[in-house]
Design a protein around this motif. Structure first.
Motif, PDB file in Angstrom:
ATOM      1  N   GLY A  44       2.044   6.628  -2.648  1.00 43.06           N
ATOM      2  CA  GLY A  44       2.531   7.858  -2.604  1.00 43.06           C
ATOM      3  C   GLY A  44       3.945   7.924  -3.432  1.00 43.06           C
ATOM      4  O   GLY A  44       4.479   8.920  -3.505  1.00 43.06           O
ATOM      5  N   ARG A  45       4.293   6.788  -4.162  1.00 40.24           N
ATOM      6  CA  ARG A  45       5.536   6.722  -4.903  1.00 40.24           C
ATOM      7  C   ARG A  45       5.207   7.222  -6.318  1.00 40.24           C
ATOM      8  O   ARG A  45       3.896   7.407  -6.596  1.00 40.24           O
ATOM      9  N   ARG A  68       0.814  -1.173   0.041  1.00 41.01           N
ATOM     10  CA  ARG A  68      -0.102  -0.207   0.002  1.00 41.01           C
ATOM     11  C   ARG A  68       0.745   1.195  -0.120  1.00 41.01           C
ATOM     12  O   ARG A  68       0.496   1.996  -0.478  1.00 41.01           O
ATOM     13  N   VAL A  69       2.140   1.182   0.679  1.00 39.03           N
ATOM     14  CA  VAL A  69       2.863   2.524   0.765  1.00 39.03           C
ATOM     15  C   VAL A  69       3.314   2.950  -0.759  1.00 39.03           C
ATOM     16  O   VAL A  69       3.559   3.879  -0.930  1.00 39.03           O
TER      17      VAL A  69
END
Lengths: 585, 309
Positions: A467-468, A463-464
């Motif tokens: 933001g990439r 899920r992180v």
């Protein structure tokens, strides 16, 4: 054995010794964070007249090995240790002049991408002739020209004398690759390094060119170092295999032995993931996937294309039968400007009809220029058809406008070939996936955010990553993002235009497996467009073979592979590498 | 090819009409009676003023004046300046001088840009590259008149290599110093562009292939790197031509070159409509022609570009 050893050439040091001996080769690239090791103690030998293949995924160091041998590492790359003994001389420490003597004359090189390896501003003849002059193969204008024609004819270029004056952009990819092979073999070198010489080409062209390359190296007695990511291709074309992983050789030995009895887990994974081998195994197992027993040793990390294909086939059989897409007599004519105000009609898609059952996969197969991508664009209504009709879920799409068109888009989503080009580099992944939701005014901010996380879970991305930005992801991850974006609106139909062609075999296998799983979970209908029949074998239920804008054969995958009716289909099938390899199925 | 050139020239017509209209309008909108400035402090007799106004159509509305002017231009008559000279004569006298200056400057610019850019690009990050960067930044930040004065002072007055001013006889040797100054005025961007494209070409696949064929550096650098890097630089030179004309106005004033810039400057001060508009028209025409030429050179340099026959 050697047809023409140029005058003044240094004789091989020890007769009978290996032609090339690479000892503990180490290569590093200087970056801002210090040296990054690309090759870590690579050692192998190539005997006179032997053919050796290096296999591995991108980043494994296989191309770096090829470039290090002729000391042409890109950018900040340096040989930091070890030796490259060619005919007894260490090329790693040789002077520039010595290297120039060896390159071209004693070691020929055929590069990977035919599109970028010829200088666009010089004629083909100029570039062949300068090779001949630099290596002293002929002197005098007329002699050099004669030799250039000879070299190109040998490389299989028809009417070479007429085409000498043409420029690279006037040649097709296959023709350019022939020119590059001609240049590489011009001086009958002792060793030819071929760095993925056909990965940018259609399968049938690939086969013709490799056959030709093989017969040329045989007649001249040239040793061959062949670099590829396709194990099936490597095993078919080379006596000896070297498997590389993260800058190291993990396994090496005779090709057949490695394919039948891979020892290293990485090699096992590569074999499991290679579509060419998987399609052969499915075929060998006797027509139907269901009869394929689970007797094979389960590969270490578990991405086996056959398992994926089986699971998918079972799910599809349970699906109800009703057409999701019906295409009838579809024709698209493009006007091509031919100077002045005149234009010539070019029929890209010619009277094409097919239908796709709900919940199944239909593959559209053909070489470049066969019109398969145009069909995809017409279906997505990114282009308008000249004539014929397309119905999606019972609705004709030709006259759709505004709101209705938007609802069509919602039901049908595309995934394109290039995972680098199809994501906006300035938009983060979360917003990229949420954009279709925003456009179609689905939910509020919070619910859209929830949906993005759900989609990332579905395509097995952490899920992180929301933001990439695209440049921080690998090719496989990007393609997963593209799939997640396509799924955002919960479409019924997904058009996959060469969606796995740009990916490494291992990543390709993962994505194919993901697609199969998603189809089972969500009941998706796929139109899968590809030039690679091997992939079709593992993913599709039905196949339409396209040639020059027409569908020449359409049947179930089992029928097309089992008893192809058309010569063209047979050619495409024969071109799948690994035909002659006996595998322990 | 001929079709392409004709089409480009036809495209130039609306551009020319647009620019002449704009310039004519702006000169028209300048405050004050241009004739009065001619008389300086003295007040001319009203009868004379009226006669002159009629002669130059100054009593007519703007659009009549403009159309009358345009009609004359089409027949090749650029009108008469306030000092009674035919504008055609002034054009014929001044344009050759400025063209000589401009082409001299372009040649100097090309030689400097290509050699400095090539060495910088091949030895990226080296001492030469770093110094070239500093010098080009300095050149970009200096206003052209400062460059003119520095060159005039050191090379002409102190060292005496050149004559400080050009004067009536504008021969090539006399124009060298102003040409160098003009070239320096625009050379910095061209250096940076050459450097960037040399760096980019050096990493191209076909360059590595050229080395793999057994070619040496002496062949690869000019044939495969420099030749390909020329393509973007050529386009830049076309754009620089416009900049050079602007720079020429200042340079010609300081070095007293009897060219376009100098004359145009005087004409603007006096508000001479026919002269100003005619000069600008010819400049625009020249600029268009130079850029068509650049496009043709472009096609020679890059065989992928073929203009519709």
């Amino acid at each position: 054995m050697s047809a023409a050893v140029p005058a003044g050439a240094v004789p091989a040091s020890a007769p009978g010794g290996p032609l090339l001996e690479v000892r503990n080769l180490e290569v590093g690239f200087r970056t801002q964070g210090g040296m990054v090791t690309a090759l870590n103690g690579v050692s192998f030998t190539i005997e006179q007249g032997e053919s050796v293949a290096i296999v591995g995924e991108s980043g494994s160091g296989k191309s770096t090995t090829a470039h290090a041998i002729i000391n042409l590492l890109p950018g900040s790359g340096r040989i930091t240790g070890g030796q490259v003994l060619f005919e007894g001389r260490d090329l790693a420490t040789a002077s520039r002049q010595e290297l120039e003597e060896v390159r071209g004359k004693r070691i020929g090189f055929v590069p990977q991408d035919p599109m970028s390896n010829l200088n666009p501003v010089w004629s083909v003849g100029f570039q062949v002739e300068e090779t001949i002059r630099a290596n002293g193969l002929a002197t005098g204008k007329r002699e050099v020209r004669k030799k250039a024609i000879e070299v190109l004819q040998q490389a299989g270029l028809q009417d070479a004398d007429r085409r000498l004056r043409q420029f690279p952009h006037q040649f097709s990819g296959g023709m350019r690759q022939r020119v590059l092979i001609g240049i590489g073999l011009a001086s009958s070198p002792r060793l030819l390094i071929a760095d993925e010489p056909t990965s940018a080409l259609d399968v049938t062209v690939q086969r013709r060119i490799l056959d030709h390359l093989e017969s040329l190296t045989e007649t001249v007695g040239t040793s061959l170092l062949f670099i590829t990511h396709d194990l099936g291709l490597a095993a078919e074309r080379a006596e000896k295999l070297i498997v590389m992983y993260k800058g190291k050789i993990v396994e090496a030995g005779p090709s057949l032995e490695i394919l039948q009895n891979p020892l290293h887990p990485y090699t096992q994974r590569l074999i499991a993931a290679a579509p060419s081998l998987a399609s052969r195994r499915i075929q060998a197992s006797g027509q139907h996937l269901g009869s394929l027993a689970h007797t094979e040793a389960a590969p270490a990390s578990g991405f086996d294309l056959i398992t994926a294909a089986e699971e998918r086939a079972e799910q599809v059989e349970a699906a109800p039968r009703e057409p999701a897409v019906v295409v009838e007599n579809l024709t698209k004519v493009f006007k091509i400007r031919s100077g002045g105000f005149k234009s010539v009609d070019f029929t890209a898609v010619d009277d094409v009809s097919f239908s796709i059952q709900k919940g199944t996969t239909t593959a559209l197969v053909g070489e470049s220029g066969s019109g398969k991508s145009t069909v995809a664009k017409l279906l997505l209504k990114l282009e308008n058809a000249t004539s014929g009709s397309i119905s999606v879920q019972g609705r004709r799409i030709e006259s759709l406008r505004g709101r209705e068109l938007l609802s069509l888009r919602r039901a049908m989503q595309p995934v394109f070939q290039d995972p680098y080009g199809s994501l906006d580099p300035l938009t983060n992944i979360g917003n990229t996936i949420a954009e279709p939701l925003k456009v179609h005014k689905v939910g509020d901010r919070a619910s859209r955010r929830e949906r993005v996380f759900e989609l990332l879970d579905q395509v097995s991305l952490p899920r992180v990553i929301a933001g990439r930005y695209p440049n921080e992801l690998s090719g496989g991850q990007r393609q997963r993002v593209a799939i997640a974006r396509a799924l955002a609106l919960k479409p019924d139909i997904v058009v996959l235009d060469e969606a796995v062609s740009a990916l490494d075999v291992l990543v390709q296998a993962q994505i194919l497996r993901l697609l199969a799983e998603l189809q089972g979970e969500l009941g998706l209908t796929y139109l899968f467009i590809t030039h690679d029949l091997a992939v079709v074998r593992v993913i599709a239920d039905n196949v339409c073979v396209m040639q020059k804008g027409r569908i020449v054969e359409a049947a179930s995958t089992d029928q097309v592979f089992g008893s192809p009716q058309e010569q063209y289909t047979r050619d495409l099938l024969d071109a799948i590498p690994g035909a002659g390899i006996q595998l322990g199925v | 090819m001929a079709y392409y050139i004709v089409r480009r020239l036809l495209q130039a017509i609306p551009v020319l009409i647009g620019t002449t209209f704009l310039i004519y309008f702006m000169v028209f909108a300048m405050p004050g009676n241009p004739l009065l400035t001619l008389f300086g402090d003295r007040t001319p007799p009203p009868a004379l003023l009226e006669r002159l106004e009629q002669q130059y159509l100054l009593d007519q509305p703007f659009i009549i004046q403009y159309l009358n002017y345009l009609g004359n231009v089409v027949t090749g008559n650029f009108g008469i300046s306030f000092s009674g000279q035919s504008v055609n004569d002034i054009l014929a006298r001044t344009f050759p001088v400025t063209l000589r200056l401009a082409f001299l400057a372009i040649t100097i610019e090309m030689v400097i840009a290509l050699s400095v850019g090539l060495i910088s690009g091949l030895r990226k990050g080296g001492i030469f590259d770093a110094s070239a960067l500093v010098v080009s930044l300095l050149l970009i930040s200096l206003p052209i008149f400062v460059l003119c004065f520095i060159a005039q002072f050191f090379f002409a007055v102190q060292l005496g290599w050149f004559s400080p001013t050009v004067g009536a006889d504008a021969s090539i040797p006399k124009l060298i110093l102003p040409a160098i100054v003009l070239a320096l005025f625009v050379v910095a961007t061209a250096i940076r562009l050459t450097r960037a494209s040399v760096i980019e070409t050096s990493t191209a696949d076909f360059v590595r292939t050229a080395y793999s064929k057994g070619l040496g550096r002496r062949r690869v650098v000019p044939v495969h790197i420099l030749r390909n890097s020329l393509i973007p630089v050529t386009t830049q030179l076309g754009a620089d031509f416009g900049l050079l004309i602007v720079g020429a106005t200042v340079t010609e004033g300081i070095f007293n070159v009897p060219g376009v810039g100098n004359t145009l400057y005087q004409a603007i001060i006096r508000g001479e409509r026919p002269t100003v508009v005619s000069f600008v028209t010819v400049m625009v025409l020249l600029y268009l022609i130079v850029n068509i030429l650049i496009d043709l050179i472009y096609a020679v340099l890059d065989p992928r570009i073929r203009y519709v026959k």
